[in-house]
Scaffold this motif. Structure first.
Motif, short mmCIF file in Angstrom:
data_model
loop_
_atom_site.label_atom_id
_atom_site.label_comp_id
_atom_site.label_asym_id
_atom_site.label_seq_id
_atom_site.Cartn_x
_atom_site.Cartn_y
_atom_site.Cartn_z
N VAL A 11 86.41 6.03 43.95
CA VAL A 11 85.18 6.69 44.38
C VAL A 11 84.89 7.81 43.40
CG1 VAL A 11 83.97 7.83 46.28
CG2 VAL A 11 85.76 6.16 46.78
N ARG A 12 84.07 7.54 42.40
CA ARG A 12 83.89 8.50 41.30
C ARG A 12 83.26 9.82 41.76
NH1 ARG A 12 80.22 4.45 40.98
NH2 ARG A 12 78.00 4.98 40.85
N ASN A 13 82.36 9.76 42.76
CA ASN A 13 81.73 10.99 43.24
C ASN A 13 82.74 11.93 43.92
OD1 ASN A 13 79.20 10.42 42.29
ND2 ASN A 13 78.45 9.55 44.20
N HIS A 14 83.85 11.38 44.35
CA HIS A 14 84.92 12.19 44.92
C HIS A 14 85.32 13.30 43.95
CE1 HIS A 14 89.61 11.97 44.91
NE2 HIS A 14 89.24 13.13 45.38
N PHE A 15 85.48 12.96 42.68
CA PHE A 15 85.91 13.95 41.70
C PHE A 15 84.79 14.93 41.35
CE2 PHE A 15 88.59 10.17 40.81
CZ PHE A 15 89.80 10.73 41.20
N LEU A 16 83.57 14.45 41.30
CA LEU A 16 82.44 15.34 41.02
C LEU A 16 82.22 16.32 42.16
CD1 LEU A 16 79.96 12.78 39.42
CD2 LEU A 16 81.31 14.53 38.25
N ASN A 17 82.57 15.92 43.37
CA ASN A 17 82.46 16.84 44.51
C ASN A 17 83.48 17.97 44.42
OD1 ASN A 17 80.37 15.43 45.70
ND2 ASN A 17 81.71 14.18 46.98
N ILE A 18 84.57 17.73 43.70
CA ILE A 18 85.61 18.74 43.52
C ILE A 18 85.24 19.71 42.40
CG2 ILE A 18 88.02 19.10 42.84
CD1 ILE A 18 88.60 16.40 44.19
N ASP A 19 84.84 19.13 41.26
CA ASP A 19 84.52 19.94 40.09
C ASP A 19 83.57 19.14 39.20
OD1 ASP A 19 84.79 21.16 37.35
OD2 ASP A 19 86.16 22.48 38.45
N ALA A 20 82.50 19.77 38.78
CA ALA A 20 81.48 19.08 37.98
C ALA A 20 82.00 18.61 36.63
CB ALA A 20 80.27 20.00 37.78
N THR A 21 83.11 19.16 36.17
CA THR A 21 83.67 18.73 34.88
C THR A 21 84.40 17.39 34.98
OG1 THR A 21 85.77 19.90 35.20
CG2 THR A 21 83.97 21.12 34.15
N LEU A 22 84.70 16.97 36.20
CA LEU A 22 85.48 15.74 36.38
C LEU A 22 84.58 14.50 36.35
CD1 LEU A 22 88.12 16.81 39.06
CD2 LEU A 22 88.46 16.47 36.60
N THR A 23 83.89 14.31 35.24
CA THR A 23 83.09 13.11 35.05
C THR A 23 84.02 11.94 34.71
OG1 THR A 23 82.82 13.50 32.68
CG2 THR A 23 81.18 14.49 34.18
N PRO A 24 83.57 10.71 34.91
CA PRO A 24 84.40 9.57 34.52
C PRO A 24 84.83 9.62 33.05
CG PRO A 24 82.59 8.83 35.89
CD PRO A 24 82.34 10.28 35.61
N GLU A 25 83.95 10.09 32.18
CA GLU A 25 84.27 10.16 30.75
C GLU A 25 85.34 11.22 30.48
OE1 GLU A 25 80.56 8.32 31.63
OE2 GLU A 25 81.18 10.39 32.05
N TYR A 26 85.23 12.36 31.14
CA TYR A 26 86.21 13.43 30.95
C TYR A 26 87.58 12.99 31.46
CZ TYR A 26 88.37 18.07 31.25
OH TYR A 26 89.22 19.15 31.12
N ILE A 27 87.58 12.32 32.62
CA ILE A 27 88.84 11.83 33.18
C ILE A 27 89.48 10.81 32.25
CG2 ILE A 27 89.85 10.51 35.08
CD1 ILE A 27 87.75 11.83 36.92
N GLU A 28 88.68 9.91 31.70
CA GLU A 28 89.22 8.90 30.80
C GLU A 28 89.79 9.53 29.53
OE1 GLU A 28 87.99 4.65 28.72
OE2 GLU A 28 86.43 5.94 29.54
N THR A 29 89.11 10.51 28.99
CA THR A 29 89.58 11.19 27.78
C THR A 29 90.96 11.82 27.99
OG1 THR A 29 87.34 11.66 27.04
CG2 THR A 29 89.09 13.03 26.12
N ASN A 30 91.19 12.33 29.19
CA ASN A 30 92.42 13.08 29.44
C ASN A 30 93.52 12.26 30.13
OD1 ASN A 30 91.96 16.20 28.87
ND2 ASN A 30 90.03 15.35 29.65
N THR A 31 93.16 11.13 30.74
CA THR A 31 94.19 10.35 31.45
C THR A 31 94.24 8.89 31.00
OG1 THR A 31 92.75 9.64 33.28
CG2 THR A 31 93.85 11.78 33.49
N GLY A 32 93.20 8.44 30.30
CA GLY A 32 93.13 7.04 29.90
C GLY A 32 92.54 6.14 30.96
N PHE A 33 92.16 6.71 32.11
CA PHE A 33 91.59 5.91 33.20
C PHE A 33 90.17 6.37 33.48
CE2 PHE A 33 90.53 5.00 37.59
CZ PHE A 33 90.93 3.68 37.71
N ASN A 34 89.26 5.40 33.59
CA ASN A 34 87.88 5.67 33.93
C ASN A 34 87.61 5.18 35.35
OD1 ASN A 34 84.97 5.41 34.25
ND2 ASN A 34 84.80 5.69 32.03
#
Length: 229
Positions: A134-157
């Motif tokens: 649920v990608r909006n789950h992360f955006l509800n926590i912090d606006a920086t947690l976009t799918p692209e940002y998460i993938e850059t830092n964890t390898g998972f989109n």
């Protein structure tokens, strides 16, 4: 009144299921009674449903994945005598690997359902994979947690990758939370935080399209409460 029982493996599943039920049904038509079934389920200690309630759900924390089936087996006769119409189970696959899924599903179908229709759903690999998708789950926590940002830092989109292929999703969820100074260690307050931030509309209409186990769990709930005679 429809009365069903849902047996889950732990407190994260309890919190998620409570929130999900409230989203699907609404508080005005629903009463949930949550209990921890350490040894035997004592129905005499469970509150009687209110007369004006249409849906009553007994939500049982079994305290572990391997105990879900046994707790259902131990209690389905007394639940049947108490007016319940169906039992749903929910447990993780982890620490088993994905190739064990067919064998485990077959084993979970045997030995239950003698008194009530019963079905156990396996969250592949952990229920946390549902939250990650649920990608909006992360955006509800912090606006920086976009799918692209998460993938850059964890390898998972979370928008394009399949969370069911991750061996231990709870570790990935914690790694994503760490990106904004938070953590997820399966503690009760953390489970509540995660489940409160989930976009249930996205989960219901979108995440179910890519996660058949989540869809199966929701379908079981809706069929049990709305369609069974």
């Amino acid at each position: 009144m429809k009365k069903i029982a849902i047996f889950v493996e732990g407190q994260t599943e309890v919190v998620f299921t409570q929130n999900l039920l409230n989203e699907i049904i609404g508080n005005h038509n629903l009463q949930i009674e949550s209990v921890s079934n350490n040894i035997h389920l004592n129905l005499s200690r469970i509150s009687e449903p209110n007369n004006n309630i249409e849906h009553f759900v007994l939500l049982v924390d079994c305290g572990g994945d391997i105990t879900v089936k046994q707790k259902i087996k131990d209690n389905e006769q007394i639940l049947s005598k108490s007016g319940y119409s169906r039992i749903i189970g929910l447990r993780d696959l982890y620490p088993l690997t994905i190739d064990n899924l067919p064998r485990l599903e077959e084993g979970l179908r045997t030995g239950i359902g003698n008194y009530l229709p019963s079905n156990i759903i396996i969250a592949v690999m952990e229920i946390e994979c549902w939250f990650i998708q649920v990608r909006n789950h992360f955006l509800n926590i912090d606006a920086t947690l976009t799918p692209e940002y998460i993938e850059t830092n964890t390898g998972f989109n979370p928008q394009s990758h399949d969370a069911t292929l991750i061996q231990q999703p709870s570790l990935l969820l914690n790694a994503i939370y760490n990106l904004v100074g938070l953590e997820y260690k399966k503690k009760l307050y953390q489970s509540r935080t995660v489940c409160d931030f989930i976009d249930y509309e996205e989960l219901y209409f979108e995440t179910t399209q890519s996660n058949n186990k989540l869809k199966q769990f929701i379908d079981e709930i809706e069929f049990s409460l709305f369609e069974e005679e």
